[in-house]
Write an enzyme that holds these catalytic residues in place. Sequence first.
Site, PDB file in Angstrom:
ATOM      1  N   THR A 270      -6.776  -8.432   2.035  1.00 17.87           N
ATOM      2  CA  THR A 270      -6.832  -9.295   0.837  1.00 17.87           C
ATOM      3  C   THR A 270      -5.676 -10.299   0.865  1.00 17.87           C
ATOM      4  OG1 THR A 270      -7.893  -7.579  -0.495  1.00 17.87           O
ATOM      5  CG2 THR A 270      -6.688  -9.263  -1.709  1.00 17.87           C
TER       6      THR A 270
ATOM      7  N   ASP B 134      -5.007  -7.589   7.877  1.00 16.19           N
ATOM      8  CA  ASP B 134      -4.540  -7.736   6.499  1.00 16.19           C
ATOM      9  C   ASP B 134      -3.277  -8.599   6.475  1.00 16.19           C
ATOM     10  OD1 ASP B 134      -4.396  -7.454   3.775  1.00 16.19           O
ATOM     11  OD2 ASP B 134      -4.411  -5.269   3.767  1.00 16.19           O
ATOM     12  N   GLY B 135      -2.872  -9.011   5.299  1.00 19.28           N
ATOM     13  CA  GLY B 135      -1.641  -9.778   5.133  1.00 19.28           C
ATOM     14  C   GLY B 135      -0.520  -8.874   4.641  1.00 19.28           C
TER      15      GLY B 135
ATOM     16  N   ASP C 136       3.458  -9.017   2.152  1.00 21.72           N
ATOM     17  CA  ASP C 136       4.456  -9.788   1.401  1.00 21.72           C
ATOM     18  C   ASP C 136       5.802  -9.775   2.097  1.00 21.72           C
ATOM     19  OD1 ASP C 136       2.741 -10.460  -0.912  1.00 21.72           O
ATOM     20  OD2 ASP C 136       2.615  -8.284  -1.034  1.00 21.72           O
TER      21      ASP C 136
ATOM     22  N   GLY D  60       0.825  -5.730  -1.681  1.00 27.68           N
ATOM     23  CA  GLY D  60       0.360  -5.523  -3.051  1.00 27.68           C
ATOM     24  C   GLY D  60       0.663  -6.682  -3.974  1.00 27.68           C
TER      25      GLY D  60
ATOM     26  N   GLU E  25      -6.120  -1.286   0.049  1.00 27.39           N
ATOM     27  CA  GLU E  25      -5.604  -1.716   1.365  1.00 27.39           C
ATOM     28  C   GLU E  25      -5.020  -0.528   2.131  1.00 27.39           C
ATOM     29  OE1 GLU E  25      -4.354  -6.335   0.415  1.00 27.39           O
ATOM     30  OE2 GLU E  25      -2.941  -4.749  -0.061  1.00 27.39           O
TER      31      GLU E  25
ATOM     32  N   LYS F 132       7.535 -14.357   5.752  1.00 22.28           N
ATOM     33  CA  LYS F 132       7.373 -12.946   5.361  1.00 22.28           C
ATOM     34  C   LYS F 132       8.257 -11.993   6.171  1.00 22.28           C
ATOM     35  CE  LYS F 132       3.953 -14.101   2.572  1.00 22.28           C
ATOM     36  NZ  LYS F 132       2.595 -13.684   2.749  1.00 22.28           N
TER      37      LYS F 132
HETATM   38  C1  5RP Z   1      -2.621  -8.083  -1.504  1.00 22.31           C
HETATM   39  C2  5RP Z   1      -1.650  -8.126  -0.382  1.00 22.31           C
HETATM   40  C3  5RP Z   1      -1.591  -9.383   0.416  1.00 22.31           C
HETATM   41  O1  5RP Z   1      -1.934  -9.072   1.723  1.00 22.31           O
HETATM   42  C4  5RP Z   1      -0.203  -9.948   0.343  1.00 22.31           C
HETATM   43  O2  5RP Z   1       0.103 -10.183  -1.024  1.00 22.31           O
HETATM   44  C5  5RP Z   1      -0.090 -11.250   1.129  1.00 22.31           C
HETATM   45  O3  5RP Z   1      -0.855 -12.247   0.541  1.00 22.31           O
HETATM   46  P1  5RP Z   1      -0.889 -13.725   1.107  1.00 22.31           P
HETATM   47  O4  5RP Z   1      -1.578 -13.685   2.427  1.00 22.31           O
HETATM   48  O5  5RP Z   1      -1.679 -14.491   0.050  1.00 22.31           O
HETATM   49  O6  5RP Z   1       0.524 -14.221   1.199  1.00 22.31           O
HETATM   50  O7  5RP Z   1      -0.942  -7.193  -0.094  1.00 22.31           O
HETATM   51  O8  5RP Z   1      -2.542  -6.877  -2.201  1.00 22.31           O
END
Ligand code: 5RP
Length: 229
Positions: A27, A82-83, A85, A96, A104, A122
Amino acid sequence: MSQKMKIVAAKEAIKYVKNNMKLGLGTGSTVDEFLKLLSVEVKNGLNILGVVTSEKTKVLSESLRIPLTTLSDVKDLDLTIDGADEVDPDLSLIKGGGGALLREKIIAYNSKELIIIADKTKLVSKLGDFMIPVEVSPYEHEATSSRIMQKLDEIGYNGSIKLRQYEGDIFVTDGGNFIYDISIGLVGEPYIIEQLLNSIPGVFENGLFINLTTKVIIGNENAVDVIER
Ligand code: 5RP
């Protein structure tokens, strides 16, 4: 600028997707870029099945005609993209920010490989600048939040805790739960904090992802850095 770096990372991640794979779909805005690229591959004949980690990813995947299934149908996953933060040099993560941490983590845990895609902002030397999300039951959630801070204090971490809001209301996760974001400074022992938080009744999951990631793809302006275990 960071959007370009997200696309660079997503482009690299697509190289790890092979025919007939069962894929976990994370997400966030970086994953959204990956989904757009994945849909092109699917259109060109790639055969995959995806399992989503959020309603948001489900809506986008369906609109891009990415075939979806469930974990109970496929049992386990070959790869999850996945991504994150924050990412530290041990490949521990804070996740999150988008509120999908519980789903996730379930998907990451049931996947043979977890590849994280992120722009270079990040990458940190120690986790903790980003607040750690903790997903809790709405039932007596204020009491749960007090216990969270008490338990952290007992092992020498103190700071602040905030109930996540969205557009003036309490933010509610896809599973109907609340999120508290905690700030306790830089985290020397993410594994201990992860376990401690999850030991408190009322806490469903927290955003510290330890020993789950197999590879991190960091997008720079024009190139990637790939960090492996
Ligand atoms: C969602 C997450 C996302 O992977 C995280 O917030 C990174 O988001 P982005 O790719 O928009 O920077 O953990 O719950």
